[in-house]
Design a protein around this motif. Structure first.
Motif, PDB file in Angstrom:
ATOM      1  N   GLY A   1       3.611  -1.313 -11.539  1.00 47.64           N
ATOM      2  CA  GLY A   1       3.310  -0.261 -10.579  1.00 47.64           C
ATOM      3  C   GLY A   1       2.156   0.570 -11.108  1.00 47.64           C
ATOM      4  N   TRP A   2       1.163   0.848 -10.250  1.00 43.03           N
ATOM      5  CA  TRP A   2      -0.088   1.491 -10.690  1.00 43.03           C
ATOM      6  C   TRP A   2      -0.382   2.648  -9.739  1.00 43.03           C
ATOM      7  CZ3 TRP A   2      -3.043   1.388 -14.889  1.00 43.03           C
ATOM      8  CH2 TRP A   2      -4.413   1.684 -14.837  1.00 43.03           C
ATOM      9  N   HIS A   3      -0.163   3.875 -10.224  1.00 49.04           N
ATOM     10  CA  HIS A   3      -0.308   5.097  -9.414  1.00 49.04           C
ATOM     11  C   HIS A   3      -1.371   5.957 -10.085  1.00 49.04           C
ATOM     12  CE1 HIS A   3       0.643   9.193  -8.052  1.00 49.04           C
ATOM     13  NE2 HIS A   3       1.418   8.697  -7.098  1.00 49.04           N
ATOM     14  N   GLN A   4      -2.566   5.980  -9.496  1.00 45.92           N
ATOM     15  CA  GLN A   4      -3.702   6.642 -10.130  1.00 45.92           C
ATOM     16  C   GLN A   4      -4.551   7.352  -9.084  1.00 45.92           C
ATOM     17  OE1 GLN A   4      -3.994   6.524 -13.468  1.00 45.92           O
ATOM     18  NE2 GLN A   4      -2.358   5.013 -13.751  1.00 45.92           N
ATOM     19  N   GLY A   5      -5.166   8.472  -9.445  1.00 45.03           N
ATOM     20  CA  GLY A   5      -6.183   9.112  -8.625  1.00 45.03           C
ATOM     21  C   GLY A   5      -5.730   9.454  -7.220  1.00 45.03           C
ATOM     22  N   ARG A   6      -6.681   9.418  -6.298  1.00 42.97           N
ATOM     23  CA  ARG A   6      -6.417   9.815  -4.917  1.00 42.97           C
ATOM     24  C   ARG A   6      -5.835   8.656  -4.108  1.00 42.97           C
ATOM     25  NH1 ARG A   6     -11.220  13.336  -2.309  1.00 42.97           N
ATOM     26  NH2 ARG A   6      -9.545  13.711  -0.795  1.00 42.97           N
ATOM     27  N   MET A   7      -4.846   8.943  -3.316  1.00 44.57           N
ATOM     28  CA  MET A   7      -4.194   7.954  -2.461  1.00 44.57           C
ATOM     29  C   MET A   7      -5.172   7.416  -1.419  1.00 44.57           C
ATOM     30  SD  MET A   7      -0.809   8.612  -0.130  1.00 44.57           S
ATOM     31  CE  MET A   7      -1.686   9.729   0.994  1.00 44.57           C
ATOM     32  N   GLU A   8      -4.994   6.144  -1.082  1.00 49.40           N
ATOM     33  CA  GLU A   8      -5.852   5.500  -0.106  1.00 49.40           C
ATOM     34  C   GLU A   8      -5.539   5.963   1.323  1.00 49.40           C
ATOM     35  OE1 GLU A   8      -4.984   2.499  -3.451  1.00 49.40           O
ATOM     36  OE2 GLU A   8      -3.887   4.031  -2.306  1.00 49.40           O
ATOM     37  N   PHE A   9      -6.581   5.974   2.164  1.00 49.48           N
ATOM     38  CA  PHE A   9      -6.440   6.241   3.600  1.00 49.48           C
ATOM     39  C   PHE A   9      -6.522   4.906   4.319  1.00 49.48           C
ATOM     40  CE2 PHE A   9      -8.582   7.719   7.703  1.00 49.48           C
ATOM     41  CZ  PHE A   9      -7.398   8.187   8.259  1.00 49.48           C
ATOM     42  N   GLY A  10      -5.534   4.624   5.161  1.00 44.27           N
ATOM     43  CA  GLY A  10      -5.483   3.338   5.840  1.00 44.27           C
ATOM     44  C   GLY A  10      -4.294   2.530   5.368  1.00 44.27           C
ATOM     45  N   PRO A  11      -4.105   1.347   5.943  1.00 39.24           N
ATOM     46  CA  PRO A  11      -2.893   0.571   5.665  1.00 39.24           C
ATOM     47  C   PRO A  11      -2.903  -0.213   4.363  1.00 39.24           C
ATOM     48  CG  PRO A  11      -4.254  -0.585   7.250  1.00 39.24           C
ATOM     49  CD  PRO A  11      -4.932   0.732   7.003  1.00 39.24           C
ATOM     50  N   ARG A  12      -4.030  -0.270   3.665  1.00 38.56           N
ATOM     51  CA  ARG A  12      -4.140  -1.087   2.460  1.00 38.56           C
ATOM     52  C   ARG A  12      -4.139  -0.225   1.199  1.00 38.56           C
ATOM     53  NH1 ARG A  12      -2.802  -4.498   5.596  1.00 38.56           N
ATOM     54  NH2 ARG A  12      -4.227  -5.739   6.855  1.00 38.56           N
ATOM     55  N   ALA A  13      -3.405  -0.697   0.180  1.00 36.48           N
ATOM     56  CA  ALA A  13      -3.535  -0.116  -1.158  1.00 36.48           C
ATOM     57  C   ALA A  13      -4.742  -0.765  -1.819  1.00 36.48           C
ATOM     58  CB  ALA A  13      -2.277  -0.375  -1.972  1.00 36.48           C
ATOM     59  N   LEU A  14      -5.608   0.030  -2.384  1.00 38.33           N
ATOM     60  CA  LEU A  14      -6.891  -0.474  -2.892  1.00 38.33           C
ATOM     61  C   LEU A  14      -7.053  -0.203  -4.389  1.00 38.33           C
ATOM     62  CD1 LEU A  14      -9.009   0.690   0.163  1.00 38.33           C
ATOM     63  CD2 LEU A  14      -8.248  -1.645  -0.331  1.00 38.33           C
ATOM     64  N   GLY A  15      -5.921  -0.102  -5.091  1.00 37.07           N
ATOM     65  CA  GLY A  15      -5.985   0.049  -6.539  1.00 37.07           C
ATOM     66  C   GLY A  15      -5.605   1.415  -7.047  1.00 37.07           C
TER      67      GLY A  15
END
Length: 612
Positions: free
Chosen positions: A415-429
Motif C-alpha cells: 500500500g502506497w499513500h503519498q502526497g496529494r490524492m488523485e482527482f478522477g477514477p484512477r490511482a496514479l501513484g
C-alpha cells in the motif's frame, strides 16, 4: 479571479477551485464520505478546496454548477410526450423528485452553499454551465494545445450525448451535437446492465471482460440496435431499449435478440457474456474511429481532446492514437461527471475574462498530474496513525525507497499513500496498491486476496516515461492511465497450441510476457507513464525497483477494495491495510508491516462493501 466549480445530484459529485485559470484543488465527495460514487452535494469537497486555496467563502468570485437543470427537466417532459402513453409509470415515479429538487435546483444549491457559509450562497455569484460544455472545457483548457478538436461522449447531459467543439486560444465553441435518446454511452451502459454489472460504474468491467470473448454479436448490434453513418453519426433503435419509457436499460426485444434475460450480478459469467462484451467494445471502437476520422478531415485539426464518460474507454483511446489522424491526444483524467466541476469553473473563468484570460499552453501539465486532492504532513500522519492504533517505524527518504522496493521485489502487496490524492477514477501513484509485474501469480492474488473482486480484472503497469517504448508499443505520454497499447512483441512469449485452444477465463493463467501480471489476455496493457516532474517520489521508487530487478515497471491499482472509494486519509489507508491482505504499507515516511500490527484491529473488508 477565484472560481469554484461543482458537480452534484447524479453521480460522482465533486468540487474544484481555480485561481486566475490555474487549477488549485479538485476532489470527489466520495473520498470524504466513503460512499462510492456519492451523488450528494459536495460539502466536504468544497470545504477542502477552500482550505487548499487558503481562501474564505467571501473571496470566491463565482460558483458554477456543471449543467443546466431546467434543460434537463425539459428533456424529461419532451421524452415522456414523445413516447406517451408508454412509460407513464416511470414518469410518475420520477416527476415528484424532479419537481421537488431538479426544477428548483438553483434554490437547493443556494441553500446548501449558505450552510457552508452565507457568503458562498450569494445568488449573484451563482452561474450554470451546460453539461457538455463543462466536459469540453475540462479537457481543452488544461491541455497543452492552443488549438484542438474537442470530442465529448457520454450517456447524456441536458440533451447532448456526443458533441464536437473547437478550441482556439481562450475560445471554445461547440459546433456539432448528437441528442438524446441516441447515445453511445447509453448503448454501452445497456450492455453493462445486460451482462450483470452496475450502470455508471461497471462499464470498465465490460471493457476488461471483452478480450476474453469473440465479437460474435457485432452484426446484430449494427443491424438492429444502432444505425451508424460513414461520418460516425448514429441513431439508436428505441424498440430494443427501456431507458426512455421504463426503469431498465433494455427490454424483452433486446433479450430475444441476444438469447435470454439480463444476467444477475450473482450469476456466473458465461462465454456468451464475454462475447457480448467483446461485441459492444468492438462496435464502440468502430463508431469512435468513424467520428474521429470524419472530424479530423472536416476540421483539419491535428490535436484532439477527449472528455465524457466514454473517454474513460482506454482501449478505444489507444486505437484513436494508433490511427494516426491526430499528432497528439489529451484526455481529461476525470473524464466523467466529477470532471464537470473543473470544466464548469474553467468555462466561466475563460468566458468572463475573454482575451485577457490567456490560455497557458507552455505548461507541460496544467492538471499537475491530477494530484489535486488533500495531502498530509509527516507529523500529522504520525499522529493519525498512532490514534488509529497502528504500529510503524519512521524512516528517511532513502530507507523508504529501499525498503519499499525490496518488499515489491520479494513479491509483497504494497500500500502506497503519498502526497496529494488523485482527482478522477484512477490511482496514479499516490493512493495506490503496488506489486511486482513479473510475478505470474500476482494478478490473480491481488484480485482475489487484496481487492476482493472478479479474477478477470486486469491491472495497469506504471512505467518510467523514458522506458515506455522499450516495453510497450507506445512512445507517447500516458500519465493518466487512459491509453491501452500492446506489450512489445519481444517481451511476449508465444502461446502453445494447447494454450491457444483455451477459451474465456481459462486464458487468465497463461503466462504471456515478461510482465504477466499487467499483460491482458490480448497482449495489451493500460499504460501509465510516470514523470519525475509531476511525481518525483513515485518515479524514484520505480527507479529503485528497476535497479534491483532490471524492470522499470510496477503494477499500479487503486488503494481500495471492491465497492470502496479510493482511500483519502492515513486512517483510510490503515483500515484498508488491516481489512485486506496487503502486507506492507508506506504512508509518508511511515512503514507498517502486517505481522507487527495488533491483530484485534483486523477488519473484514471482504464482505464490508457490495460489488461495484
Amino acid at each position: 479571479m477565484l472560481v469554484l466549480g461543482i458537480s452534484a445530484f447524479y453521480h460522482d459529485s465533486a468540487a474544484a477551485l481555480i485561481r486566475d485559470g490555474e487549477i488549485i484543488a479538485a476532489a470527489q465527495e466520495e473520498r470524504f464520505t466513503r460512499k462510492k460514487h456519492d451523488p450528494d452535494f459536495p460539502a466536504n469537497a468544497i470545504a477542502y478546496c477552500l482550505r487548499q486555496g487558503k481562501v474564505d467563502a467571501a473571496g470566491i468570485d463565482r460558483v458554477v454548477f456543471y449543467e443546466k437543470p431546467f434543460l434537463k427537466f425539459e428533456r424529461l417532459i419532451e421524452t415522456y410526450l414523445a413516447f406517451a402513453p408508454k412509460g407513464f409509470a416511470s414518469f410518475r415515479k420520477s416527476m415528484p423528485l424532479w419537481i421537488g429538487e431538479k426544477l428548483f435546483q438553483r434554490d437547493l444549491l443556494l441553500r446548501e452553499l449558505k450552510e457552508i457559509d452565507p457568503a458562498l450562497g450569494d445568488k449573484a455569484k451563482l452561474r450554470f454551465s451546460e453539461h457538455h460544455f463543462s466536459h469540453a472545457a475540462s479537457a481543452y483548457y488544461p491541455s497543452p494545445f492552443q488549438s484542438a478538436l474537442v470530442l465529448t461522449m457520454d450517456g447524456v447531459g441536458e440533451w447532448a450525448t456526443t458533441s464536437a467543439a473547437i478550441g482556439e486560444g481562450s475560445s471554445l465553441k461547440i459546433t456539432k451535437e448528437i441528442h438524446f435518446p441516441h447515445s453511445l454511452g447509453l448503448l454501452y451502459s445497456a450492455f453493462t446492465y445486460y451482462t450483470g454489472f452496475k450502470v455508471n460504474s461497471g462499464e470498465y468491467k465490460v471493457m476488461g471482460l471483452a478480450p476474453y470473448g469473440e465479437p460474435k454479436y457485432v452484426n446484430a448490434i449494427f443491424d438492429h440496435l444502432i444505425d451508424v453513418k460513414d461520418d460516425g453519426s448514429f441513431r439508436l433503435n428505441q424498440d430494443y431499449f427501456g431507458y426512455c419509457t421504463g426503469l431498465t436499460m433494455t427490454n424483452e426485444r433486446f433479450d430475444a435478440l441476444f438469447g435470454g434475460p439480463p444476467r444477475r450480478a450473482s450469476d456466473p459469467l458465461e462465454q456468451r457474456h464475454m462475447d457480448l462484451a467483446a461485441s459492444v467494445q468492438a462496435a464502440t471502437e468502430e463508431i469512435v474511429l468513424r467520428l474521429t476520422r470524419s472530424l479530423a478531415n472536416e476540421t483539419g485539426q491535428r490535436n484532439l481532446c477527449l472528455a465524457g464518460g466514454v473517454a474513460l474507454n482506454c482501449v478505444a483511446n489507444g486505437k484513436i492514437l494508433r490511427d494516426g489522424r491526430f499528432d497528439q491526444i489529451f484526455i481529461q483524467p476525470a473524464a466523467g461527471d466529477a470532471g464537470g466541476a473543473l470544466g464548469a469553473a474553467l468555462a466561466v473563468y475563460f468566458k468572463e475574462n475573454g482575451e485577457a484570460a490567456i490560455k497557458n499552453a507552455k505548461r507541460p501539465d496544467a492538471m499537475h498530474g491530477s494530484y489535486l486532492g488533500p495531502s498530509y504532513e509527516q507529523s500529522d500522519i504520525e499522529q493519525r496513525l498512532k490514534a488509529a492504533g497502528a504500529v510503524f517505524t519512521v524512516v528517511d527518504d532513502e530507507q523508504l525507497l529501499e525498503k519499499t522496493a525490496a518488499a515489491l521485489a520479494a513479491g509483497q502487496a504494497v500500500g502506497w499513500h503519498q502526497g496529494r490524492m488523485e482527482f478522477g477514477p484512477r490511482a496514479l501513484g499516490n493512493r495506490s496498491i503496488l506489486g511486482d509485474p513479473r510475478s505470474p501469480s500476482m494478478q490473480k492474488a491481488l484480485n482475489l486476496k487484496v481487492k476482493y473482486r472478479e479474477s478477470f480484472r486486469p491491472f495497469a503497469p506504471s512505467v518510467l516515461r523514458e522506458h515506455v517504448a522499450d516495453w510497450f508499443e507506445l512512445d507517447a505520454d500516458s500519465p493518466y492511465m487512459l491509453l491501452v497499447a500492446p506489450v512489445k512483441s519481444e517481451r511476449c512469449r508465444k502461446m502453445s497450441a494447447q494454450e491457444l485452444a483455451l477459451f474465456g477465463i481459462d486464458r487468465l493463467n497463461v503466462q504471456r510476457s515478461e510482465i504477466p501480471a499487467v499483460t491482458h489476455v490480448d497482449y495489451s496493457a493500460r499504460v501509465q507513464t510516470v514523470h519525475k516532474e509531476t511525481n518525483p517520489r513515485y518515479y524514484d521508487l520505480i527507479s529503485r525497483f528497476e535497479a534491483m530487478t532490471g524492470c522499470p515497471v510496477l503494477i499500479n491499482t487503486s488503494f481500495n477494495v471492491r465497492g470502496e472509494p479510493i482511500v483519502n486519509t492515513p486512517e483510510d489507508a490503515f483500515r484498508c491495510f488491516m481489512g485486506s491482505e496487503i502486507e506492507f504499507l508506506a504512508v509518508g515516511n511511515c512503514i507498517l508491516l502486517k505481522d507487527q500490527q495488533n491483530q484485534a484491529l483486523k477488519l473484514d473488508y471482504k464482505n464490508a462493501f457490495e460489488l461495484d
